[in-house]
Design an enzyme around this catalytic site. Structure first.
Site, PDB file in Angstrom:
ATOM      1  N   GLY A 170      41.349  72.365  72.975  1.00 48.36           N
ATOM      2  CA  GLY A 170      39.965  72.538  73.394  1.00 48.36           C
ATOM      3  C   GLY A 170      39.692  71.953  74.763  1.00 48.36           C
ATOM      4  O   GLY A 170      39.914  70.758  74.986  1.00 48.36           O
ATOM      5  N   GLY A 207      37.197  67.411  74.803  1.00 44.99           N
ATOM      6  CA  GLY A 207      38.632  67.646  74.966  1.00 44.99           C
ATOM      7  C   GLY A 207      39.141  67.133  76.301  1.00 44.99           C
ATOM      8  O   GLY A 207      40.172  66.454  76.376  1.00 44.99           O
ATOM      9  N   ASN A 240      31.385  68.119  65.906  1.00 41.14           N
ATOM     10  CA  ASN A 240      30.084  67.831  65.319  1.00 41.14           C
ATOM     11  C   ASN A 240      29.996  68.395  63.908  1.00 41.14           C
ATOM     12  O   ASN A 240      30.739  69.305  63.537  1.00 41.14           O
ATOM     13  CB  ASN A 240      28.965  68.436  66.162  1.00 41.14           C
ATOM     14  CG  ASN A 240      28.556  67.547  67.321  1.00 41.14           C
ATOM     15  OD1 ASN A 240      28.717  66.331  67.268  1.00 41.14           O
ATOM     16  ND2 ASN A 240      28.039  68.147  68.378  1.00 41.14           N
ATOM     17  N   LYS A 262      26.232  60.087  61.491  1.00 41.39           N
ATOM     18  CA  LYS A 262      26.219  60.962  62.663  1.00 41.39           C
ATOM     19  C   LYS A 262      25.564  62.296  62.324  1.00 41.39           C
ATOM     20  O   LYS A 262      24.818  62.854  63.134  1.00 41.39           O
ATOM     21  CB  LYS A 262      27.649  61.201  63.168  1.00 41.39           C
ATOM     22  CG  LYS A 262      27.667  62.046  64.438  1.00 41.39           C
ATOM     23  CD  LYS A 262      29.043  62.161  65.051  1.00 41.39           C
ATOM     24  CE  LYS A 262      28.975  62.976  66.344  1.00 41.39           C
ATOM     25  NZ  LYS A 262      30.280  63.115  67.000  1.00 41.39           N
ATOM     26  N   ASN A 302      22.331  63.959  64.149  1.00 44.46           N
ATOM     27  CA  ASN A 302      22.415  65.318  64.692  1.00 44.46           C
ATOM     28  C   ASN A 302      21.391  66.256  64.062  1.00 44.46           C
ATOM     29  O   ASN A 302      20.873  67.158  64.719  1.00 44.46           O
ATOM     30  CB  ASN A 302      23.814  65.887  64.499  1.00 44.46           C
ATOM     31  CG  ASN A 302      24.817  65.341  65.488  1.00 44.46           C
ATOM     32  OD1 ASN A 302      24.448  64.833  66.541  1.00 44.46           O
ATOM     33  ND2 ASN A 302      26.095  65.429  65.158  1.00 44.46           N
ATOM     34  N   ASN A 328      19.454  67.320  67.418  1.00 41.95           N
ATOM     35  CA  ASN A 328      19.953  68.606  67.913  1.00 41.95           C
ATOM     36  C   ASN A 328      18.986  69.773  67.720  1.00 41.95           C
ATOM     37  O   ASN A 328      18.627  70.431  68.700  1.00 41.95           O
ATOM     38  CB  ASN A 328      21.312  68.916  67.281  1.00 41.95           C
ATOM     39  CG  ASN A 328      22.466  68.361  68.078  1.00 41.95           C
ATOM     40  OD1 ASN A 328      22.917  68.944  69.040  1.00 41.95           O
ATOM     41  ND2 ASN A 328      22.950  67.196  67.678  1.00 41.95           N
ATOM     42  N   ASN A 352      16.367  64.638  74.913  1.00 43.72           N
ATOM     43  CA  ASN A 352      16.371  63.821  73.696  1.00 43.72           C
ATOM     44  C   ASN A 352      15.219  62.822  73.634  1.00 43.72           C
ATOM     45  O   ASN A 352      14.599  62.621  72.593  1.00 43.72           O
ATOM     46  CB  ASN A 352      17.696  63.067  73.573  1.00 43.72           C
ATOM     47  CG  ASN A 352      18.879  63.988  73.343  1.00 43.72           C
ATOM     48  OD1 ASN A 352      18.729  65.196  73.211  1.00 43.72           O
ATOM     49  ND2 ASN A 352      20.067  63.417  73.303  1.00 43.72           N
ATOM     50  N   SER A 398      23.752  68.873  72.565  1.00 45.66           N
ATOM     51  CA  SER A 398      24.771  69.926  72.573  1.00 45.66           C
ATOM     52  C   SER A 398      24.218  71.249  72.054  1.00 45.66           C
ATOM     53  O   SER A 398      24.562  72.322  72.562  1.00 45.66           O
ATOM     54  CB  SER A 398      25.985  69.504  71.734  1.00 45.66           C
ATOM     55  OG  SER A 398      25.609  69.236  70.395  1.00 45.66           O
TER      56      SER A 398
END
Length: 300
Positions: free
Chosen positions: A7, A12, A101, A182, A186, A190, A200, A252
């Site tokens: 990735g 990555g 994620n 997490k 998210n 998100n 955010n 993201s």
């Protein structure tokens, strides 16, 4: 250590850059099959805004054969295809580490011979342009086992290698609780930032308090059925602290929507909805956000 990173996204490249710094590591990068051009160099902007262009080593079949560690840094919906593609390329002794994620992407590992770990990170990173990543925020990583057995020596070796590359990092025997924490963060930050198209930090506005409260309540109820227990006030405080710490960040999911890419909603709020249905629990706020994100994202 012989390491293959799968990735070429932000995370990555972040791991590739830091792991490749050590002469003790032989690191190569395997890119998406959709990549039409792979350059000989990649760009990296560090936390102090210093940019550099460095040689890129691309993973070939020999790299997979010799790999001791494979770090999978792809979107959650790409994990299944990556696992299938890997089966014929790697030895039974290689350790696979998943870094993505959401939850639910790694639930079908029963037929894998290889031991698997998951890596959670709060480091911030973004792609400025193809094959150019920028480290935008320092964070912490948690590493834990999710499939198979790993020897104490190998566990210590992997933990040390990753921690030296990108501090700080801790191996934990309670990775499930860390995953759920997490996920909860998210599930709030998100989709709300994506639907509202905001940074955010704007979630700190009082107008979002009712929806955030309801989302957290639903998540806590579902988590109990997975033997994970949260204190409401502590979880809310944690989520809002993350929103404050990353106030100027673009989540993201919001980034994916703005760039007309598929989102990971099915593995974030969608994972909560899926578990809730199995247990007969109503989660209307999470369901609504899944519907809104999919409606606003033409590729979902």
């Amino acid at each position: 250590m012989n390491i293959v990173i799968i990735g070429q996204g932000a995370i990555g490249l972040l791991w590739y850059h830091h792991l490749a710094k050590s002469s003790k590591n032989a690191v190569s990068l395997f890119c998406s099959s959709r990549t039409t051009f792979i350059p000989s160099h990649y760009g990296f902007t560090d936390i102090n805004l210093q940019s550099d262009e460095l040689a890129l080593t691309v993973a070939d079949n020999a790299a997979f054969t010799d790999a001791e560690l494979i770090l999978i840094c792809v979107k959650s919906y790409q994990v299944k295809a990556v696992i299938e593609a890997l089966k014929s390329k790697i030895s039974a002794h290689v350790i696979i580490v998943f870094c993505h994620n959401g939850m639910g992407a790694c639930h079908n590992l029963a037929d894998l011979q290889q031991s698997c770990l998951t890596l959670l990170t709060t480091h911030g990173c973004k792609i400025n342009s193809p094959f150019h990543a920028q480290h935008t925020g320092l964070g912490h990583c948690d590493l834990g086992s999710i499939h198979g057995k790993i020897s104490p020596l190998m566990r210590a070796n992997i933990t040390s290698t990753l921690e030296q590359a990108l501090p700080t990092l801790t191996f934990t025997n309670d990775i499930k609780t860390k995953q759920w924490l997490k996920l909860a963060i998210n599930c709030v930050i998100n989709p709300l930032t994506a639907v509202e198209n905001i940074d955010n930090g704007q979630l700190l506005d009082e107008r979002f308090t009712p929806i955030i409260t309801e989302l957290i309540s639903e998540i806590i109820t579902v988590a109990v059925y997975e033997d994970v227990k949260f204190n409401f006030d502590e979880l809310q405080e944690k989520i809002m602290q993350v929103a404050k710490n990353t106030a100027k960040n673009c989540s993201s999911m919001r980034s994916d929507m703005l760039q007309q890419r598929k989102t990971e909603i099915d593995y974030i709020n969608g994972y909560i909805v899926s578990l809730a249905k199995k247990s007969g629990i109503p989660v209307p706020k999470n369901e609504k956000l899944v519907q809104l994100v999919k409606a606003l994202s033409q590729v979902d």
